[in-house]
Scaffold this motif. Structure first.
Motif, PDB file in Angstrom:
ATOM      1  N   LEU A  63       0.817  -1.211   0.000  1.00  0.00           N
ATOM      2  CA  LEU A  63       0.000   0.000   0.000  1.00  0.00           C
ATOM      3  C   LEU A  63       0.848   1.257   0.000  1.00  0.00           C
ATOM      4  CD1 LEU A  63      -2.814  -1.028   2.504  1.00  0.00           C
ATOM      5  CD2 LEU A  63      -2.858  -1.102   0.008  1.00  0.00           C
ATOM      6  N   CYS A  64       1.985   1.206   0.697  1.00  0.00           N
ATOM      7  CA  CYS A  64       2.835   2.394   0.828  1.00  0.00           C
ATOM      8  C   CYS A  64       4.246   1.944   1.187  1.00  0.00           C
ATOM      9  CB  CYS A  64       2.254   3.301   1.917  1.00  0.00           C
ATOM     10  SG  CYS A  64       3.159   4.829   2.175  1.00  0.00           S
ATOM     11  N   GLU A  65       5.256   2.540   0.548  1.00  0.00           N
ATOM     12  CA  GLU A  65       6.641   2.178   0.868  1.00  0.00           C
ATOM     13  C   GLU A  65       7.208   2.972   2.027  1.00  0.00           C
ATOM     14  OE1 GLU A  65       9.825   1.061  -1.754  1.00  0.00           O
ATOM     15  OE2 GLU A  65       8.394   1.034  -3.423  1.00  0.00           O
ATOM     16  N   ASN A  66       6.720   4.211   2.236  1.00  0.00           N
ATOM     17  CA  ASN A  66       7.273   5.028   3.301  1.00  0.00           C
ATOM     18  C   ASN A  66       6.190   5.868   3.949  1.00  0.00           C
ATOM     19  OD1 ASN A  66       9.099   6.220   4.998  1.00  0.00           O
ATOM     20  ND2 ASN A  66       9.941   7.601   3.454  1.00  0.00           N
ATOM     21  N   PRO A  67       5.745   5.537   5.146  1.00  0.00           N
ATOM     22  CA  PRO A  67       6.156   4.387   5.945  1.00  0.00           C
ATOM     23  C   PRO A  67       5.574   3.098   5.357  1.00  0.00           C
ATOM     24  CG  PRO A  67       4.383   5.507   7.069  1.00  0.00           C
ATOM     25  CD  PRO A  67       4.719   6.321   5.841  1.00  0.00           C
ATOM     26  N   LEU A  68       6.311   2.025   5.489  1.00  0.00           N
ATOM     27  CA  LEU A  68       5.925   0.762   4.868  1.00  0.00           C
ATOM     28  C   LEU A  68       4.592   0.251   5.405  1.00  0.00           C
ATOM     29  CD1 LEU A  68       6.783  -1.478   2.907  1.00  0.00           C
ATOM     30  CD2 LEU A  68       7.841  -2.644   4.850  1.00  0.00           C
ATOM     31  N   THR A  69       3.667  -0.022   4.469  1.00  0.00           N
ATOM     32  CA  THR A  69       2.393  -0.645   4.815  1.00  0.00           C
ATOM     33  C   THR A  69       2.113  -1.745   3.807  1.00  0.00           C
ATOM     34  OG1 THR A  69       1.543   1.379   5.824  1.00  0.00           O
ATOM     35  CG2 THR A  69      -0.080  -0.288   5.197  1.00  0.00           C
ATOM     36  N   ILE A  70       2.098  -2.971   4.303  1.00  0.00           N
ATOM     37  CA  ILE A  70       1.788  -4.149   3.499  1.00  0.00           C
ATOM     38  C   ILE A  70       0.657  -4.888   4.183  1.00  0.00           C
ATOM     39  CG2 ILE A  70       2.589  -6.395   2.657  1.00  0.00           C
ATOM     40  CD1 ILE A  70       5.386  -5.185   2.421  1.00  0.00           C
ATOM     41  N   ARG A  71      -0.414  -5.098   3.466  1.00  0.00           N
ATOM     42  CA  ARG A  71      -1.540  -5.884   3.967  1.00  0.00           C
ATOM     43  C   ARG A  71      -1.576  -7.196   3.202  1.00  0.00           C
ATOM     44  NH1 ARG A  71      -3.657  -4.489   8.872  1.00  0.00           N
ATOM     45  NH2 ARG A  71      -4.171  -2.286   8.977  1.00  0.00           N
ATOM     46  N   VAL A  72      -2.274  -8.176   3.754  1.00  0.00           N
ATOM     47  CA  VAL A  72      -2.455  -9.471   3.100  1.00  0.00           C
ATOM     48  C   VAL A  72      -3.958  -9.733   3.022  1.00  0.00           C
ATOM     49  CG1 VAL A  72      -1.872 -11.926   3.093  1.00  0.00           C
ATOM     50  CG2 VAL A  72      -0.255 -10.271   4.058  1.00  0.00           C
ATOM     51  N   PRO A  73      -4.624  -9.116   2.029  1.00  0.00           N
ATOM     52  CA  PRO A  73      -6.069  -9.332   1.917  1.00  0.00           C
ATOM     53  C   PRO A  73      -6.376 -10.775   1.538  1.00  0.00           C
ATOM     54  CG  PRO A  73      -5.261  -7.930   0.136  1.00  0.00           C
ATOM     55  CD  PRO A  73      -4.098  -8.233   1.013  1.00  0.00           C
ATOM     56  N   ASP A  74      -7.616 -11.157   1.771  1.00  0.00           N
ATOM     57  CA  ASP A  74      -8.010 -12.522   1.444  1.00  0.00           C
ATOM     58  C   ASP A  74      -7.957 -12.786  -0.053  1.00  0.00           C
ATOM     59  OD1 ASP A  74      -8.543 -13.626   4.062  1.00  0.00           O
ATOM     60  OD2 ASP A  74     -10.197 -12.199   4.157  1.00  0.00           O
ATOM     61  N   VAL A  75      -8.405 -11.832  -0.861  1.00  0.00           N
ATOM     62  CA  VAL A  75      -8.369 -11.986  -2.318  1.00  0.00           C
ATOM     63  C   VAL A  75      -7.942 -10.661  -2.941  1.00  0.00           C
ATOM     64  CG1 VAL A  75      -9.715 -12.476  -4.418  1.00  0.00           C
ATOM     65  CG2 VAL A  75     -10.212 -13.725  -2.303  1.00  0.00           C
ATOM     66  N   VAL A  76      -7.068 -10.743  -3.944  1.00  0.00           N
ATOM     67  CA  VAL A  76      -6.668  -9.579  -4.736  1.00  0.00           C
ATOM     68  C   VAL A  76      -6.901  -9.919  -6.198  1.00  0.00           C
ATOM     69  CG1 VAL A  76      -4.769  -8.076  -5.445  1.00  0.00           C
ATOM     70  CG2 VAL A  76      -4.878  -8.886  -3.092  1.00  0.00           C
ATOM     71  N   VAL A  77      -7.479  -8.963  -6.923  1.00  0.00           N
ATOM     72  CA  VAL A  77      -7.651  -9.105  -8.369  1.00  0.00           C
ATOM     73  C   VAL A  77      -6.741  -8.084  -9.039  1.00  0.00           C
ATOM     74  CG1 VAL A  77      -9.248  -8.888 -10.307  1.00  0.00           C
ATOM     75  CG2 VAL A  77     -10.025  -9.916  -8.156  1.00  0.00           C
ATOM     76  N   ASP A 120      -7.142   5.198   0.552  1.00  0.00           N
ATOM     77  CA  ASP A 120      -5.980   6.086   0.428  1.00  0.00           C
ATOM     78  C   ASP A 120      -5.004   5.592  -0.632  1.00  0.00           C
ATOM     79  OD1 ASP A 120      -6.910   7.828   2.372  1.00  0.00           O
ATOM     80  OD2 ASP A 120      -5.616   7.037   3.964  1.00  0.00           O
ATOM     81  N   ALA A 121      -4.918   4.280  -0.803  1.00  0.00           N
ATOM     82  CA  ALA A 121      -4.014   3.694  -1.804  1.00  0.00           C
ATOM     83  C   ALA A 121      -4.605   3.762  -3.215  1.00  0.00           C
ATOM     84  CB  ALA A 121      -3.690   2.246  -1.439  1.00  0.00           C
ATOM     85  N   GLY A 122      -5.874   4.162  -3.327  1.00  0.00           N
ATOM     86  CA  GLY A 122      -6.495   4.332  -4.642  1.00  0.00           C
ATOM     87  C   GLY A 122      -7.065   3.076  -5.258  1.00  0.00           C
ATOM     88  N   ILE A 123      -7.349   2.058  -4.456  1.00  0.00           N
ATOM     89  CA  ILE A 123      -7.916   0.806  -4.984  1.00  0.00           C
ATOM     90  C   ILE A 123      -9.403   1.030  -5.240  1.00  0.00           C
ATOM     91  CG2 ILE A 123      -8.355  -1.632  -4.497  1.00  0.00           C
ATOM     92  CD1 ILE A 123      -5.768  -1.452  -2.694  1.00  0.00           C
ATOM     93  N   GLU A 124      -9.818   0.866  -6.489  1.00  0.00           N
ATOM     94  CA  GLU A 124     -11.172   1.249  -6.890  1.00  0.00           C
ATOM     95  C   GLU A 124     -12.278   0.425  -6.241  1.00  0.00           C
ATOM     96  OE1 GLU A 124     -13.924   2.126 -10.803  1.00  0.00           O
ATOM     97  OE2 GLU A 124     -11.904   1.339 -11.105  1.00  0.00           O
ATOM     98  N   HIS A 125     -12.077  -0.879  -6.107  1.00  0.00           N
ATOM     99  CA  HIS A 125     -13.129  -1.747  -5.572  1.00  0.00           C
ATOM    100  C   HIS A 125     -12.656  -2.449  -4.306  1.00  0.00           C
ATOM    101  CE1 HIS A 125     -15.598  -1.473  -9.238  1.00  0.00           C
ATOM    102  NE2 HIS A 125     -14.443  -1.491  -9.877  1.00  0.00           N
ATOM    103  N   TYR A 126     -13.498  -2.419  -3.278  1.00  0.00           N
ATOM    104  CA  TYR A 126     -13.237  -3.130  -2.030  1.00  0.00           C
ATOM    105  C   TYR A 126     -14.528  -3.816  -1.625  1.00  0.00           C
ATOM    106  CZ  TYR A 126     -12.036  -3.903   2.934  1.00  0.00           C
ATOM    107  OH  TYR A 126     -11.797  -4.456   4.173  1.00  0.00           O
ATOM    108  N   TRP A 127     -14.449  -5.138  -1.469  1.00  0.00           N
ATOM    109  CA  TRP A 127     -15.610  -5.912  -1.049  1.00  0.00           C
ATOM    110  C   TRP A 127     -15.319  -6.535   0.308  1.00  0.00           C
ATOM    111  CZ3 TRP A 127     -16.620  -9.348  -5.980  1.00  0.00           C
ATOM    112  CH2 TRP A 127     -16.986  -8.529  -7.051  1.00  0.00           C
ATOM    113  N   ILE A 128     -16.348  -6.564   1.141  1.00  0.00           N
ATOM    114  CA  ILE A 128     -16.263  -7.244   2.428  1.00  0.00           C
ATOM    115  C   ILE A 128     -17.315  -8.348   2.430  1.00  0.00           C
ATOM    116  CG2 ILE A 128     -16.530  -7.040   4.920  1.00  0.00           C
ATOM    117  CD1 ILE A 128     -15.621  -4.123   4.674  1.00  0.00           C
TER     118      ILE A 128
END
Length: 180
Positions: A63-77, A120-128
């Motif tokens: 999501l962001c390199e500085n400060p580093l933010t890495i998530r592990v979502p269940d599914v990514v397209v 904030d990262a600009g991902i157009e679609h988010y499903w829960i």
């Protein structure tokens, strides 16, 4: 923590580790029922997208390199081109859709912090997806930098991702034999 430090970190098999603003954040590993549903969801989506896009389960999402933010979502397209390159993680700019399947250990983060981080990262679609009966899905779409609720669904649902139509029987996520 930097991206280089993250890349050499040994994974803890007892927990899923993400990085938020440079800080390691462990969460409980998903249980079997959750994992089966996530795998099924990624498979059902991947089958429908054809050669242009690809869906995968539990990929690292930068999501962001500085400060580093890495998530592990269940599914990514992402695009098939990105998927075929076999990257160690998917850049947020390359994610067309991110899906989180709720579990007791992550529900508040999925419905709270991640909603804002993915926007904030600009991902157009988010499903829960909520697996508690009746299985349901909330579809969010990024509009002017914020997610707007584009519908709450149960049963069969028809949606669109990056111009591609998607049909899902949400009940098949908990009962895979329902579609046979």
């Amino acid at each position: 923590m930097t991206l280089d430090q993250w890349a050499v970190l040994l994974a803890d098999p007892e927990s899923r580790i993400e990085v938020v603003a440079g800080v390691l954040v462990p969460s409980p590993r998903p249980m079997w029922f959750h994992l089966r549903s996530v795998t099924r969801l990624a498979f059902l989506l991947d089958e429908q997208f054809g050669p242009e896009m690809s869906a995968g389960a539990e990929a690292e999402l930068l999501l962001c390199e500085n400060p580093l933010t890495i998530r592990v979502p269940d599914v990514v397209v992402t695009s098939a081109e990105v998927a075929e390159a076999n990257p160690p993680r998917i850049a947020a700019a390359d994610a067309e859709l991110v899906i989180e399947v709720l579990s007791p250990g992550t529900k508040h983060v999925d419905e709270g912090a991640k909603l804002f981080e993915y926007a904030d990262a600009g991902i157009e679609h988010y499903w829960i997806v909520d697996l508690d009966p009746p299985v349901s899905l909330i579809a969010y779409r990024l509009i002017d930098g914020d997610y707007e609720n584009f519908g709450e669904h149960s049963g069969s649902v028809a949606l669109e991702v990056a111009g591609a139509p998607v049909k899902l029987d949400l009940n098949a996520l908990i009962n895979p034999r329902a579609q046979r």
